[in-house]
Write an enzyme that holds these catalytic residues in place. Structure first.
Site, PDB file in Angstrom:
ATOM      1  CD  GLN A 112      -6.859   8.300   1.542  1.00  0.00           C
ATOM      2  OE1 GLN A 112      -7.640   7.400   1.283  1.00  0.00           O
ATOM      3  NE2 GLN A 112      -5.743   8.476   0.846  1.00  0.00           N
ATOM      4  CG  ASP A 170      -7.814  10.471  -2.383  1.00  0.00           C
ATOM      5  OD1 ASP A 170      -8.945  10.283  -2.846  1.00  0.00           O
ATOM      6  OD2 ASP A 170      -6.777  10.040  -2.909  1.00  0.00           O
ATOM      7  N   GLY A 187      -1.801   0.556  -5.817  1.00  0.00           N
ATOM      8  CA  GLY A 187      -1.247   0.180  -7.115  1.00  0.00           C
ATOM      9  C   GLY A 187      -1.879   0.982  -8.237  1.00  0.00           C
ATOM     10  CB  ALA A 188      -3.709   1.241 -10.803  1.00  0.00           C
ATOM     11  CG  LEU A 189       1.993   2.518  -8.553  1.00  0.00           C
ATOM     12  CD1 LEU A 189       3.461   2.275  -8.209  1.00  0.00           C
ATOM     13  CD2 LEU A 189       1.243   3.045  -7.335  1.00  0.00           C
ATOM     14  CG  HIS A 226       0.216   6.422  -7.044  1.00  0.00           C
ATOM     15  ND1 HIS A 226      -0.522   6.129  -8.162  1.00  0.00           N
ATOM     16  CD2 HIS A 226      -0.616   6.238  -5.990  1.00  0.00           C
ATOM     17  CE1 HIS A 226      -1.743   5.771  -7.807  1.00  0.00           C
ATOM     18  NE2 HIS A 226      -1.835   5.842  -6.496  1.00  0.00           N
TER      19      HIS A 226
HETATM   20  O1  PAF Z   1      -5.324   6.584  -1.241  1.00  0.00           O
HETATM   21  C1  PAF Z   1      -5.266   5.350  -1.405  1.00  0.00           C
HETATM   22  O2  PAF Z   1      -4.757   4.843  -2.419  1.00  0.00           O
HETATM   23  C2  PAF Z   1      -5.846   4.435  -0.342  1.00  0.00           C
HETATM   24  O3  PAF Z   1      -6.998   4.974   0.218  1.00  0.00           O
HETATM   25  C3  PAF Z   1      -4.819   4.049   0.737  1.00  0.00           C
HETATM   26  C4  PAF Z   1      -4.370   5.262   1.533  1.00  0.00           C
HETATM   27  C5  PAF Z   1      -3.620   3.382   0.099  1.00  0.00           C
HETATM   28  C6  PAF Z   1      -5.463   3.068   1.724  1.00  0.00           C
HETATM   29  O4  PAF Z   1      -5.878   1.900   1.088  1.00  0.00           O
END
Ligand code: PAF
Length: 281
Positions: free
Chosen positions: A153, A150, A31-33, A37
């Site tokens: 990630q 990220d 969230g907090a888009l 996003h």
């Molecule tokens: O990147 C993010 O916002 C978070 O790490 C994710 C991938 C939604 C997992 O909670």
């Protein structure tokens, strides 16, 4: 946009889409888009028939002294934005729905999870891979979209999907920046006006490294030094790491070859920001 609070409801809706032969593009978020996003949602729209998103501030990826409780929660506004962008299915579960009190199972990509942000945020990537694998099991998307901001990630999720044979394609979308270069982040809202200006040091340092690389410097240690020198101009900023690593295994590189990820994390007050760029040899 249909909003689902339960795993059962979300799963039924995404199964129905798949049975109807419609590939699902999935954008997991906390969230907090922001525009970053929304760029993922737009990419999902062009690559799939049905776009699903999730909003879940995942407690397991926050350390005990991190910002889980103050993480911005703007659900109504997020819903408006996602509706406008054409998201069909939104999964927004409560913590109790996602994590039974006696949950004992975690997903960890060993080794990679201790690199970059994993060094200063122990357990962070374990929380990410656990929740993302749960979200994949619930939504069963064909393609899932993540922001390149990220970068670690993305590398870790790609490895998890490969190692566990999860049938989903991972798409990484470019970093979206403010007009002055600051990478968009939900955490930018924590910055006061002075910190907001100072925060440009992250992007500036990466630009300097890119410039040196383009003028022929391939030695990773030297490139890191050039990046760190830019940070020395901003003594109020505490550098967490400045590294040049392999884009897939996140191992530090001595020389840039092929693709090299230049990744930086720094604290402005209590706010931790990250940024990165990829050098293509
Ligand atoms: O990147 C993010 O916002 C978070 O790490 C994710 C991938 C939604 C997992 O909670």
């Amino acid at each position: 946009m249909q909003i689902f609070r339960t795993i059962e409801g979300m799963r039924a809706a995404s199964r129905a889409a798949r049975v109807a032969g419609k590939p699902i593009g999935f954008v997991p978020t906390m969230g907090a888009l922001h525009e970053g996003h929304l760029s993922l949602v737009r990419a999902a729209k062009t690559h799939s028939d049905v776009v699903a998103a999730s909003i879940f501030v995942n407690p397991t990826q926050f350390g005990p002294n991190e910002d889980f409780s103050k993480y911005p929660r703007t659900f109504e506004r997020d819903c408006e934005l996602l509706t406008k962008e054409g998201v069909a299915l939104l999964f927004a579960p409560a913590v109790e729905e996602m994590y039974p009190v006696d949950a004992m199972t975690y997903v960890t990509v060993e080794g990679l999870s201790e690199r970059l942000c994993g060094k200063s945020r122990p357990g962070h990537f374990r929380g990410v891979t656990t929740v993302v694998s749960k979200l994949f099991a619930i939504v069963e998307p064909d393609i899932a979209f993540f922001g390149q901001k990220d970068a670690a990630q993305v590398a870790i999720i790609r490895r998890m999907v490969r190692d566990l044979n999860i049938p989903v394609e991972i798409a990484a979308c470019p970093i979206v920046r403010e007009t002055d270069g600051l990478a968009m982040s939900s955490r930018n809202t924590y910055l006061d006006p002075q910190q907001r200006k100072t925060a440009l040091v992250l992007h500036r340092s990466l630009e300097e490294v890119k410039r040196r690389f383009e003028s022929g410097e391939n030695n990773a240690y030297k490139l890191i030094e050039y990046g760190k020198q830019i940070f020395a101009e901003e003594p109020s900023v505490r550098l967490d790491y400045f590294e040049v690593v392999h884009t897939e295994n996140l191992e530090p590189l001595e020389q840039t070859a092929g693709q090299a990820l230049v990744a930086v994390a720094a604290y402005l007050g209590n706010t931790r920001l990250i940024d990165n760029c990829v050098l293509y040899a």
